[in-house]
Motif scaffolding. Structure first.
Motif, PDB file in Angstrom:
ATOM      1  N   UNK A 106     -15.804 -10.931   7.594  1.00 25.20           N
ATOM      2  CA  UNK A 106     -17.031 -11.008   8.394  1.00 25.20           C
ATOM      3  C   UNK A 106     -17.444  -9.600   8.834  1.00 25.20           C
ATOM      4  N   UNK A 107     -18.548  -9.514   9.566  1.00 28.63           N
ATOM      5  CA  UNK A 107     -19.084  -8.213   9.966  1.00 28.63           C
ATOM      6  C   UNK A 107     -18.097  -7.431  10.828  1.00 28.63           C
ATOM      7  N   UNK A 108     -17.416  -8.092  11.748  1.00 33.18           N
ATOM      8  CA  UNK A 108     -16.455  -7.398  12.610  1.00 33.18           C
ATOM      9  C   UNK A 108     -15.261  -6.892  11.801  1.00 33.18           C
ATOM     10  N   UNK A 109     -14.741  -7.725  10.905  1.00 35.08           N
ATOM     11  CA  UNK A 109     -13.588  -7.319  10.081  1.00 35.08           C
ATOM     12  C   UNK A 109     -13.944  -6.165   9.150  1.00 35.08           C
ATOM     13  N   UNK A 110     -15.183  -6.125   8.687  1.00 31.59           N
ATOM     14  CA  UNK A 110     -15.614  -5.071   7.765  1.00 31.59           C
ATOM     15  C   UNK A 110     -15.573  -3.691   8.421  1.00 31.59           C
ATOM     16  N   UNK A 111     -15.641  -3.639   9.747  1.00 28.85           N
ATOM     17  CA  UNK A 111     -15.632  -2.360  10.455  1.00 28.85           C
ATOM     18  C   UNK A 111     -14.269  -1.678  10.408  1.00 28.85           C
ATOM     19  N   UNK A 112     -13.201  -2.459  10.283  1.00 29.81           N
ATOM     20  CA  UNK A 112     -11.825  -1.904  10.264  1.00 29.81           C
ATOM     21  C   UNK A 112     -10.995  -2.582   9.186  1.00 29.81           C
ATOM     22  N   UNK A 113     -11.539  -2.701   7.997  1.00 32.86           N
ATOM     23  CA  UNK A 113     -10.873  -3.439   6.931  1.00 32.86           C
ATOM     24  C   UNK A 113      -9.730  -2.634   6.318  1.00 32.86           C
ATOM     25  N   UNK A 114      -8.542  -3.236   6.300  1.00 36.96           N
ATOM     26  CA  UNK A 114      -7.393  -2.639   5.631  1.00 36.96           C
ATOM     27  C   UNK A 114      -6.887  -3.647   4.605  1.00 36.96           C
ATOM     28  N   UNK A 115      -6.936  -3.258   3.348  1.00 36.51           N
ATOM     29  CA  UNK A 115      -6.384  -4.080   2.269  1.00 36.51           C
ATOM     30  C   UNK A 115      -4.944  -3.647   2.057  1.00 36.51           C
ATOM     31  N   UNK A 116      -4.105  -4.586   1.617  1.00 32.82           N
ATOM     32  CA  UNK A 116      -2.702  -4.244   1.391  1.00 32.82           C
ATOM     33  C   UNK A 116      -2.097  -5.166   0.351  1.00 32.82           C
ATOM     34  N   UNK A 117      -0.916  -4.791  -0.090  1.00 31.65           N
ATOM     35  CA  UNK A 117      -0.185  -5.591  -1.063  1.00 31.65           C
ATOM     36  C   UNK A 117       1.080  -4.864  -1.471  1.00 31.65           C
ATOM     37  N   UNK A 118       1.606  -5.237  -2.629  1.00 33.32           N
ATOM     38  CA  UNK A 118       2.820  -4.591  -3.126  1.00 33.32           C
ATOM     39  C   UNK A 118       2.633  -4.149  -4.576  1.00 33.32           C
ATOM     40  N   UNK A 119       3.408  -3.160  -4.944  1.00 34.70           N
ATOM     41  CA  UNK A 119       3.423  -2.653  -6.306  1.00 34.70           C
ATOM     42  C   UNK A 119       4.792  -2.043  -6.550  1.00 34.70           C
ATOM     43  N   UNK A 120       5.068  -1.710  -7.793  1.00 33.86           N
ATOM     44  CA  UNK A 120       6.345  -1.078  -8.120  1.00 33.86           C
ATOM     45  C   UNK A 120       6.451   0.262  -7.386  1.00 33.86           C
ATOM     46  N   UNK A 121       7.630   0.526  -6.832  1.00 30.11           N
ATOM     47  CA  UNK A 121       7.871   1.790  -6.130  1.00 30.11           C
ATOM     48  C   UNK A 121       7.567   2.953  -7.074  1.00 30.11           C
ATOM     49  N   UNK A 122       6.824   3.936  -6.577  1.00 31.65           N
ATOM     50  CA  UNK A 122       6.515   5.125  -7.367  1.00 31.65           C
ATOM     51  C   UNK A 122       5.382   4.964  -8.363  1.00 31.65           C
ATOM     52  N   UNK A 123       4.758   3.798  -8.400  1.00 35.82           N
ATOM     53  CA  UNK A 123       3.676   3.599  -9.367  1.00 35.82           C
ATOM     54  C   UNK A 123       2.364   4.188  -8.854  1.00 35.82           C
ATOM     55  N   UNK A 124       1.422   4.364  -9.774  1.00 31.46           N
ATOM     56  CA  UNK A 124       0.077   4.781  -9.408  1.00 31.46           C
ATOM     57  C   UNK A 124      -0.755   3.503  -9.327  1.00 31.46           C
ATOM     58  N   UNK A 125      -1.282   3.220  -8.158  1.00 30.58           N
ATOM     59  CA  UNK A 125      -2.067   2.000  -7.927  1.00 30.58           C
ATOM     60  C   UNK A 125      -3.540   2.363  -7.991  1.00 30.58           C
ATOM     61  N   UNK A 126      -4.313   1.530  -8.696  1.00 28.62           N
ATOM     62  CA  UNK A 126      -5.763   1.728  -8.777  1.00 28.62           C
ATOM     63  C   UNK A 126      -6.440   0.437  -8.366  1.00 28.62           C
ATOM     64  N   UNK A 127      -7.385   0.559  -7.445  1.00 25.42           N
ATOM     65  CA  UNK A 127      -8.137  -0.585  -6.952  1.00 25.42           C
ATOM     66  C   UNK A 127      -9.620  -0.257  -7.079  1.00 25.42           C
ATOM     67  N   UNK A 128     -10.380  -1.158  -7.655  1.00 28.81           N
ATOM     68  CA  UNK A 128     -11.825  -0.981  -7.770  1.00 28.81           C
ATOM     69  C   UNK A 128     -12.500  -2.176  -7.117  1.00 28.81           C
ATOM     70  N   UNK A 129     -13.437  -1.874  -6.205  1.00 25.91           N
ATOM     71  CA  UNK A 129     -14.166  -2.935  -5.502  1.00 25.91           C
ATOM     72  C   UNK A 129     -15.524  -2.404  -5.074  1.00 25.91           C
ATOM     73  N   UNK A 130     -16.528  -3.194  -5.301  1.00 27.00           N
ATOM     74  CA  UNK A 130     -17.897  -2.880  -4.882  1.00 27.00           C
ATOM     75  C   UNK A 130     -18.347  -1.511  -5.411  1.00 27.00           C
ATOM     76  N   UNK A 131     -17.948  -1.202  -6.651  1.00 24.44           N
ATOM     77  CA  UNK A 131     -18.382   0.034  -7.290  1.00 24.44           C
ATOM     78  C   UNK A 131     -17.611   1.287  -6.891  1.00 24.44           C
ATOM     79  N   UNK A 132     -16.559   1.135  -6.087  1.00 29.45           N
ATOM     80  CA  UNK A 132     -15.757   2.284  -5.647  1.00 29.45           C
ATOM     81  C   UNK A 132     -14.337   2.118  -6.190  1.00 29.45           C
TER      82      UNK A 132
END
Length: 131
Positions: A16-42
């Motif tokens: 929602x609008x309030x959450x968008x002001x301080x949005x933190x996405x998170x998850x897990x990946x292999x230790x030492x890996x290069x993580x790439x995330x693409x969303x909304x053109x960024x």
């Protein structure tokens, strides 16, 4: 390399609008890996900058998303998440539809009394109260 994961984006699954002001996405990946995330053109990757993906020693990644990079209005937008390990192996991409509702609520006022004129009704009530 295993596919990286994405934790729920908000308690109800809709940003929602309030959450968008301080949005933190998170998850897990292999230790030492290069993580790439693409969303909304960024596109975001690991790094040390404030707007980069942070990957800790346990393989937990976090990304603080600027409010300007969260879609506006109401709808869904696909997020793509992948990882590459030190040997160059590429994970299967995770594609997740992210729901958002940053639009202003719509308010509709309806005269539910057929054939009445709200102004006339108010004027009549005002006249009665003045007596």
């Amino acid at each position: 390399i295993a596919q990286p994961s994405l934790s729920p984006v908000s308690p109800d699954g809709i940003i929602n609008a309030a959450e968008a002001q301080n949005l933190v996405l998170s998850g897990t990946s292999e230790v030492g890996s290069k993580v790439t995330l693409t969303w909304n053109g960024v596109t975001y990757t690991n790094g040390s900058g404030a707007n980069d993906i942070q990957l800790d020693a346990d393989g937990v990644w976090t990304l603080a998303v600027l409010a300007a990079n969260v879609p506006t209005g109401t709808g869904t937008s696909n997020l793509t998440l992948s990882a590459v390990d030190a040997a160059g192996n590429v994970s299967t991409a995770l594609i997740q539809a992210i729901a958002y509702d940053r639009g202003a609520p719509t308010v509709t006022v309806t005269d539910n009394v057929a054939g009445t004129n709200p102004k006339s009704a108010c004027e009549k009530l005002s006249a009665r109260l003045a007596r």
